[in-house]
Design an enzyme around this catalytic site. Structure first.
Site, PDB file in Angstrom:
ATOM      1  N   GLY A  73     -36.709  39.812  71.679  1.00  0.00           N
ATOM      2  CA  GLY A  73     -37.901  39.095  71.523  1.00  0.00           C
ATOM      3  C   GLY A  73     -37.809  38.100  70.334  1.00  0.00           C
ATOM      4  O   GLY A  73     -38.452  37.088  70.019  1.00  0.00           O
ATOM      5  N   GLU A  74     -36.839  38.330  69.334  1.00  0.00           N
ATOM      6  CA  GLU A  74     -36.673  37.496  68.234  1.00  0.00           C
ATOM      7  C   GLU A  74     -35.748  36.310  68.735  1.00  0.00           C
ATOM      8  O   GLU A  74     -34.691  36.544  68.977  1.00  0.00           O
ATOM      9  CB  GLU A  74     -36.032  38.345  67.253  1.00  0.00           C
ATOM     10  CG  GLU A  74     -35.643  37.649  65.867  1.00  0.00           C
ATOM     11  CD  GLU A  74     -35.103  38.390  64.727  1.00  0.00           C
ATOM     12  OE1 GLU A  74     -34.493  37.866  64.032  1.00  0.00           O
ATOM     13  OE2 GLU A  74     -35.276  39.775  64.696  1.00  0.00           O
TER      14      GLU A  74
END
Length: 106
Positions: A73-74
């Site tokens: 997700g980063e």
């Protein structure tokens, strides 16, 4: 696993383990491969460098690349993974793009 001698110490050993072992969590693999830590980066490079994208269309290559893990997700982790993918794709298909940067932007 490495302490018990069940997994070799080299980044290539870990990369093969992550790519070939059934039942591992794909989200966890993606998070690990996207890490900035030196050992994780070496594993990610070995993981991607073991892939052969020769003669694959870009979309087929990216599907193959993403089949073994889930993108983290980063944004910085995704960036590292996609930059390495683009580099490897162009190395396997030198006539496909002018540079790895062009493939990365896509």
């Amino acid at each position: 696993l490495q302490r018990e001698g069940m997994l070799g110490p080299k980044p290539e050993d870990v990369a093969v383990f992550l790519a070939k072992t059934k039942g591992l969590d794909k989200t966890t693999i993606g998070d690990y491969l996207g890490e900035r830590e030196d050992s994780a980066l070496r594993v990610m490079h070995a993981y991607v460098d073991a892939m052969d994208f020769t003669s694959l269309d870009f979309d087929d290559a990216i599907r193959t690349f993403l089949s073994g893990f889930r993108l983290p997700g980063e944004a910085q982790k995704i960036d590292r993974l996609m930059e390495k993918f683009a580099e490897r794709f162009v190395k396997c298909n030198p006539a496909s793009f002018k540079s790895a940067d062009v493939a990365y932007v896509l």
